[in-house]
Motif scaffolding. Sequence first.
Motif, short mmCIF file in Angstrom:
data_model
loop_
_atom_site.label_atom_id
_atom_site.label_comp_id
_atom_site.label_asym_id
_atom_site.label_seq_id
_atom_site.Cartn_x
_atom_site.Cartn_y
_atom_site.Cartn_z
N TYR A 1 8.36 6.66 9.21
CA TYR A 1 7.69 7.58 8.30
C TYR A 1 6.72 6.85 7.39
CZ TYR A 1 10.19 11.80 9.59
OH TYR A 1 10.65 12.90 10.29
N ALA A 2 7.08 5.65 6.97
CA ALA A 2 6.20 4.87 6.11
C ALA A 2 4.92 4.49 6.86
CB ALA A 2 6.91 3.62 5.61
N VAL A 3 5.05 4.16 8.14
CA VAL A 3 3.89 3.85 8.97
C VAL A 3 3.00 5.08 9.11
CG1 VAL A 3 3.10 3.21 11.27
CG2 VAL A 3 5.01 2.00 10.25
N ALA A 4 3.62 6.22 9.40
CA ALA A 4 2.86 7.47 9.55
C ALA A 4 2.09 7.79 8.28
CB ALA A 4 3.81 8.62 9.89
N ALA A 5 2.74 7.63 7.14
CA ALA A 5 2.09 7.95 5.87
C ALA A 5 0.97 6.95 5.56
CB ALA A 5 3.12 7.94 4.74
N GLY A 6 1.22 5.67 5.83
CA GLY A 6 0.19 4.66 5.59
C GLY A 6 -1.03 4.92 6.44
N LEU A 7 -0.83 5.29 7.69
CA LEU A 7 -1.94 5.58 8.59
C LEU A 7 -2.66 6.85 8.15
CD1 LEU A 7 -3.44 4.68 11.11
CD2 LEU A 7 -1.79 5.96 12.49
N ALA A 8 -1.90 7.83 7.67
CA ALA A 8 -2.50 9.08 7.19
C ALA A 8 -3.39 8.82 5.97
CB ALA A 8 -1.41 10.08 6.84
N VAL A 9 -2.94 7.98 5.07
CA VAL A 9 -3.75 7.63 3.89
C VAL A 9 -5.06 6.98 4.34
CG1 VAL A 9 -3.91 6.12 1.87
CG2 VAL A 9 -1.82 7.43 2.29
N ASP A 10 -4.97 6.09 5.33
CA ASP A 10 -6.18 5.45 5.86
C ASP A 10 -7.15 6.50 6.41
OD1 ASP A 10 -5.18 2.95 5.28
OD2 ASP A 10 -4.54 2.50 7.33
N CYS A 11 -6.61 7.46 7.16
CA CYS A 11 -7.45 8.49 7.77
C CYS A 11 -8.17 9.32 6.73
CB CYS A 11 -6.60 9.38 8.67
SG CYS A 11 -6.01 8.58 10.19
N VAL A 12 -7.45 9.75 5.71
CA VAL A 12 -8.07 10.58 4.67
C VAL A 12 -9.11 9.79 3.90
CG1 VAL A 12 -7.64 11.92 2.57
CG2 VAL A 12 -6.03 12.05 4.49
N ARG A 13 -8.80 8.54 3.61
CA ARG A 13 -9.77 7.69 2.89
C ARG A 13 -11.04 7.46 3.70
NH1 ARG A 13 -5.64 3.20 0.25
NH2 ARG A 13 -5.48 4.19 -1.82
N HIS A 14 -10.93 7.52 5.02
CA HIS A 14 -12.09 7.31 5.88
C HIS A 14 -12.66 8.64 6.38
CE1 HIS A 14 -10.47 3.20 5.89
NE2 HIS A 14 -11.67 2.81 6.27
N ALA A 15 -12.45 9.67 5.59
CA ALA A 15 -13.02 11.00 5.87
C ALA A 15 -12.59 11.57 7.22
CB ALA A 15 -14.55 10.94 5.78
N GLN A 16 -11.33 11.34 7.57
CA GLN A 16 -10.77 11.90 8.80
C GLN A 16 -9.46 12.65 8.50
OE1 GLN A 16 -12.33 11.75 11.76
NE2 GLN A 16 -14.00 10.55 10.85
N PRO A 17 -9.51 13.63 7.59
CA PRO A 17 -8.28 14.33 7.20
C PRO A 17 -7.60 15.09 8.33
CG PRO A 17 -10.21 15.52 6.42
CD PRO A 17 -10.71 14.18 6.92
N ALA A 18 -8.37 15.52 9.34
CA ALA A 18 -7.77 16.25 10.46
C ALA A 18 -6.78 15.38 11.22
CB ALA A 18 -8.87 16.74 11.41
N MET A 19 -6.94 14.06 11.12
CA MET A 19 -6.03 13.14 11.82
C MET A 19 -4.61 13.19 11.25
SD MET A 19 -7.53 11.64 14.30
CE MET A 19 -9.18 11.24 14.91
N VAL A 20 -4.47 13.70 10.03
CA VAL A 20 -3.13 13.81 9.45
C VAL A 20 -2.26 14.70 10.33
CG1 VAL A 20 -1.78 14.69 7.50
CG2 VAL A 20 -3.90 13.42 7.08
N HIS A 21 -2.82 15.81 10.81
CA HIS A 21 -2.06 16.70 11.67
C HIS A 21 -1.75 16.05 13.02
CE1 HIS A 21 -2.68 19.81 8.72
NE2 HIS A 21 -3.97 19.63 8.78
N THR A 22 -2.69 15.22 13.47
CA THR A 22 -2.47 14.48 14.72
C THR A 22 -1.28 13.53 14.57
OG1 THR A 22 -4.81 14.56 15.33
CG2 THR A 22 -3.48 12.81 16.33
N ILE A 23 -1.22 12.84 13.44
CA ILE A 23 -0.13 11.90 13.18
C ILE A 23 1.21 12.64 13.09
CG2 ILE A 23 0.82 10.29 11.47
CD1 ILE A 23 -2.16 9.61 10.80
N VAL A 24 1.22 13.77 12.40
CA VAL A 24 2.45 14.57 12.29
C VAL A 24 2.93 15.02 13.67
CG1 VAL A 24 3.44 16.73 11.43
CG2 VAL A 24 1.97 15.35 9.94
N ASP A 25 1.98 15.47 14.49
CA ASP A 25 2.34 15.91 15.84
C ASP A 25 2.87 14.75 16.68
OD1 ASP A 25 1.64 18.53 15.32
OD2 ASP A 25 -0.38 18.34 16.16
N CYS A 26 2.25 13.58 16.53
CA CYS A 26 2.69 12.39 17.27
C CYS A 26 4.11 12.00 16.87
CB CYS A 26 1.75 11.22 17.01
SG CYS A 26 0.20 11.31 17.91
#
Length: 213
Positions: free
Chosen positions: A128-153
């Motif tokens: 979960y910590a990895v998922a959240a860390g990657l999600a923060v990276d995605c949002v910071r790099h203007a890729q918020p839609a990737m958050v849902h991708t990470i959750v699905d993965c």
Amino acid sequence: MEVLRRSSVFAAEVMEVFDRSPTDKELVSQAKALCRDYINSRLIQAGVSWSKPEYNAPVPGGKLAEVSTILLRLGDELEYIRPNVYRNIARQLNISLHSETVVSDAFLAVAAQIFTAGITWGKVVSLYAVAAGLAVDCVRHAQPAMVHTIVDCLGEFVRKTLVTWLKRRGGWADITKCVVNTDPSLRSHWLVAAVCSFGHFLKAIFFVLLPDR
């Protein structure tokens, strides 16, 4: 209003599962709800804003909310001990955040490495910590839609790898046993499991090579 209504119905359905033996599908739904909650918490901590119209928070005071609280508490401890491991995940993996396939493949590869030597609650929290860390990276790099991708993965990984283990323990509520006492000297089970997860995650950083991505 319709989105809010569906969210309330979803939360109620997830909560009912704790009163009986959960099915595989229900365990995966809970895993994804917990992941959204964990990611949202980390985005708030990072001071990153994002749009989350489909976000379903666990019902306050419910059993799933208690599990989420424990998961975040253990995650706080894990990330405090090894802060650099769970930050800048994309840079550590040397991947682009513009491709859903790249993000999915990288996350699933790291997840597989974390659990190479078996499953523990410490490793689950690490996931979960990895998922959240990657999600923060995605949002910071203007890729918020990737958050849902990470959750699905994460949900897919739980379905394929963790569901049987979770069912043997009666579901997600078993994680509450990791913090039955607030005395740090009595948390050896959790700490030993977490330390083990560090090794597998760091191994993944060096051996999951995606040079052309």
